[in-house]
Design a protein around this motif. Structure first.
Motif, mmCIF file in Angstrom:
data_model
loop_
_atom_site.group_PDB
_atom_site.id
_atom_site.type_symbol
_atom_site.label_atom_id
_atom_site.label_comp_id
_atom_site.label_asym_id
_atom_site.label_seq_id
_atom_site.Cartn_x
_atom_site.Cartn_y
_atom_site.Cartn_z
ATOM 1 N N LYS A 35 34.592 26.133 31.424
ATOM 2 C CA LYS A 35 35.607 26.651 32.344
ATOM 3 C C LYS A 35 36.246 27.919 31.787
ATOM 4 C CE LYS A 35 39.758 25.271 34.877
ATOM 5 N NZ LYS A 35 40.745 24.183 35.120
ATOM 6 N N LEU A 36 36.561 27.893 30.495
ATOM 7 C CA LEU A 36 37.153 29.075 29.868
ATOM 8 C C LEU A 36 36.177 30.247 29.871
ATOM 9 C CD1 LEU A 36 39.029 27.484 26.826
ATOM 10 C CD2 LEU A 36 40.052 28.522 28.852
ATOM 11 N N SER A 37 34.878 29.944 29.714
ATOM 12 C CA SER A 37 33.876 31.013 29.740
ATOM 13 C C SER A 37 33.837 31.679 31.109
ATOM 14 C CB SER A 37 32.498 30.452 29.386
ATOM 15 O OG SER A 37 32.482 29.952 28.068
ATOM 16 N N ARG A 38 33.868 30.854 32.178
ATOM 17 C CA ARG A 38 33.876 31.428 33.529
ATOM 18 C C ARG A 38 35.141 32.239 33.762
ATOM 19 N NH1 ARG A 38 31.953 26.216 34.817
ATOM 20 N NH2 ARG A 38 34.038 25.623 35.537
ATOM 21 N N THR A 39 36.278 31.674 33.316
ATOM 22 C CA THR A 39 37.545 32.398 33.478
ATOM 23 C C THR A 39 37.520 33.711 32.706
ATOM 24 O OG1 THR A 39 38.715 30.290 33.694
ATOM 25 C CG2 THR A 39 40.045 32.238 33.222
ATOM 26 N N TYR A 40 36.950 33.665 31.505
ATOM 27 C CA TYR A 40 36.861 34.880 30.691
ATOM 28 C C TYR A 40 36.006 35.936 31.383
ATOM 29 C CZ TYR A 40 35.235 38.011 27.028
ATOM 30 O OH TYR A 40 34.900 39.124 26.311
ATOM 31 N N LYS A 41 34.865 35.503 31.955
ATOM 32 C CA LYS A 41 33.994 36.452 32.644
ATOM 33 C C LYS A 41 34.709 37.076 33.841
ATOM 34 C CE LYS A 41 29.620 34.296 31.310
ATOM 35 N NZ LYS A 41 28.399 33.584 31.790
ATOM 36 N N GLU A 42 35.448 36.238 34.595
ATOM 37 C CA GLU A 42 36.189 36.762 35.744
ATOM 38 C C GLU A 42 37.261 37.759 35.300
ATOM 39 O OE1 GLU A 42 37.732 33.374 37.724
ATOM 40 O OE2 GLU A 42 35.777 32.676 38.467
ATOM 41 N N LEU A 43 38.006 37.381 34.260
ATOM 42 C CA LEU A 43 39.058 38.277 33.763
ATOM 43 C C LEU A 43 38.462 39.555 33.189
ATOM 44 C CD1 LEU A 43 41.456 35.719 32.024
ATOM 45 C CD2 LEU A 43 41.811 36.908 34.188
ATOM 46 N N PHE A 44 37.319 39.422 32.512
ATOM 47 C CA PHE A 44 36.673 40.601 31.944
ATOM 48 C C PHE A 44 36.201 41.537 33.049
ATOM 49 C CE2 PHE A 44 33.056 42.847 30.002
ATOM 50 C CZ PHE A 44 33.694 43.374 28.886
ATOM 51 N N SER A 45 35.668 40.949 34.138
ATOM 52 C CA SER A 45 35.243 41.764 35.276
ATOM 53 C C SER A 45 36.441 42.471 35.915
ATOM 54 C CB SER A 45 34.537 40.884 36.309
ATOM 55 O OG SER A 45 34.178 41.634 37.448
ATOM 56 N N LYS A 46 37.559 41.724 36.084
ATOM 57 C CA LYS A 46 38.769 42.336 36.642
ATOM 58 C C LYS A 46 39.295 43.428 35.721
ATOM 59 C CE LYS A 46 40.318 38.286 39.266
ATOM 60 N NZ LYS A 46 41.391 37.269 39.419
ATOM 61 N N HIS A 47 39.208 43.170 34.418
ATOM 62 C CA HIS A 47 39.670 44.174 33.453
ATOM 63 C C HIS A 47 38.864 45.465 33.577
ATOM 64 C CE1 HIS A 47 40.796 46.078 29.696
ATOM 65 N NE2 HIS A 47 39.521 46.108 29.345
ATOM 66 N N ASN A 48 37.536 45.320 33.687
ATOM 67 C CA ASN A 48 36.690 46.508 33.828
ATOM 68 C C ASN A 48 36.997 47.249 35.127
ATOM 69 O OD1 ASN A 48 35.357 46.125 31.398
ATOM 70 N ND2 ASN A 48 33.740 44.883 32.312
ATOM 71 N N LYS A 49 37.214 46.471 36.211
ATOM 72 C CA LYS A 49 37.538 47.098 37.496
ATOM 73 C C LYS A 49 38.869 47.832 37.413
ATOM 74 C CE LYS A 49 37.946 46.043 42.421
ATOM 75 N NZ LYS A 49 37.913 44.969 43.454
ATOM 76 N N THR A 50 39.861 47.184 36.795
ATOM 77 C CA THR A 50 41.173 47.823 36.639
ATOM 78 C C THR A 50 41.070 49.071 35.768
ATOM 79 O OG1 THR A 50 42.247 45.661 36.832
ATOM 80 C CG2 THR A 50 43.548 47.449 35.886
ATOM 81 N N ARG A 51 40.239 48.984 34.723
ATOM 82 C CA ARG A 51 40.066 50.139 33.837
ATOM 83 C C ARG A 51 39.417 51.305 34.583
ATOM 84 N NH1 ARG A 51 35.887 51.566 30.717
ATOM 85 N NH2 ARG A 51 34.844 49.580 31.131
ATOM 86 N N ARG A 52 38.418 50.985 35.432
ATOM 87 C CA ARG A 52 37.785 52.050 36.218
ATOM 88 C C ARG A 52 38.778 52.664 37.205
ATOM 89 N NH1 ARG A 52 33.433 48.324 36.207
ATOM 90 N NH2 ARG A 52 34.046 47.571 38.270
ATOM 91 N N ASN A 53 39.587 51.796 37.860
ATOM 92 C CA ASN A 53 40.597 52.313 38.792
ATOM 93 C C ASN A 53 41.609 53.193 38.060
ATOM 94 O OD1 ASN A 53 39.414 50.939 40.915
ATOM 95 N ND2 ASN A 53 40.730 49.145 40.706
ATOM 96 N N LEU A 54 41.980 52.768 36.854
ATOM 97 C CA LEU A 54 42.928 53.555 36.066
ATOM 98 C C LEU A 54 42.336 54.912 35.709
ATOM 99 C CD1 LEU A 54 45.626 53.714 34.576
ATOM 100 C CD2 LEU A 54 44.536 52.635 32.608
ATOM 101 N N GLN A 55 41.058 54.928 35.349
ATOM 102 C CA GLN A 55 40.406 56.197 35.035
ATOM 103 C C GLN A 55 40.365 57.107 36.262
ATOM 104 O OE1 GLN A 55 36.589 55.062 33.460
ATOM 105 N NE2 GLN A 55 37.387 54.664 31.405
#
Length: 227
Positions: A113-133
């Motif tokens: 469960k934590l692995s799935r949550t981590y993957k989701e958060l990591f994907s959101k983090h990358n999306k947020t980072r791209r939006n920030l850029q």
């Protein structure tokens, strides 16, 4: 009874014949070592554990041995050196093993469960980072456009001031010319005014003559009608 090493059924006499018990104590020593880390020499201190043995123990060098703490050994052997009934220990072991398995399965589920949550958060983090850029790039573009607009306004203001200065310079000679007219121009204007007065006078006189002629003609026609 089973041999804990080979898991074979053996009797108590054979067990004591195959297993040799040696009593000793664990001793700790402080040991220091020097290492170079990042170009700097550092001293590290750690514990070194030794189990002293006697010659009478008759143990050969490089022989592999098992070390059992005395407290654990007392759970297996009584004061007379007899092995205790291990059925209760086995049941406790099975119970703990089942609990460990259940805990392990629960931990595996939580890990998944934590692995799935981590993957989701990591994907959101990358999306947020791209939006920030992208936002940072837009900010840079807006700042560049702002600088260009400021420079354009400054240039427009400079051109406007220049045109005002040129217009003032152009209007000044006309004002000077108007205030400093030559005498002949003044005389010419006076002559034009005099000529205008004379023409107006002649026009008034001609106007009076016309009315006189008209009245004379009307009077003559009326006299002819009476005759």
């Amino acid at each position: 009874m089973k041999d804990p090493l080979t898991n074979r059924d053996i009797d108590k006499g054979e067990f004591f014949y195959m297993v040799k018990l040696v009593k000793s104590a664990v001793k700790c020593y402080k040991k220091k070592t020097k290492k170079t880390v990042g170009g700097q020499k550092k001293t590290y201190e750690y514990n070194q554990y030794l189990v002293p043995l006697k010659r009478s123990d008759n143990l050969d060098c490089s022989m592999e041995v098992f070390i059992i703490p005395q407290d654990d050994l007392s759970d297996l052997v009584d004061e007379n050196g007899e092995f205790k009934d291990a059925s209760g220990i086995e049941d406790e072991y099975e119970s703990k093993l089942a609990q460990y398995k259940a805990d392990f399965e629960d931990l595996e589920w939580k890990h998944s469960k934590l692995s799935r949550t981590y993957k989701e958060l990591f994907s959101k983090h990358n999306k947020t980072r791209r939006n920030l850029q992208e936002l940072e790039e837009k900010v840079k573009t807006l700042e560049s456009d702002r600088e260009k607009l400021i420079n354009a306004l400054k240039e427009e203001r400079r051109i406007t001031e220049k045109l005002k200065t040129e217009q003032q310079a152009f209007n000044k000679p006309s004002a000077d010319l108007e205030s400093n007219k030559p005498d002949d121009i003044t005389n010419l204007k006076s002559k034009i005014k005099e000529d205008s007065k004379i023409k107006n006078k002649d026009f008034e006189e001609d106007k009076g003559d016309i009315w006189t002629v008209l009245r004379s003609r009307l009077t003559k026609k009326e006299e002819e009608k009476e005759d």
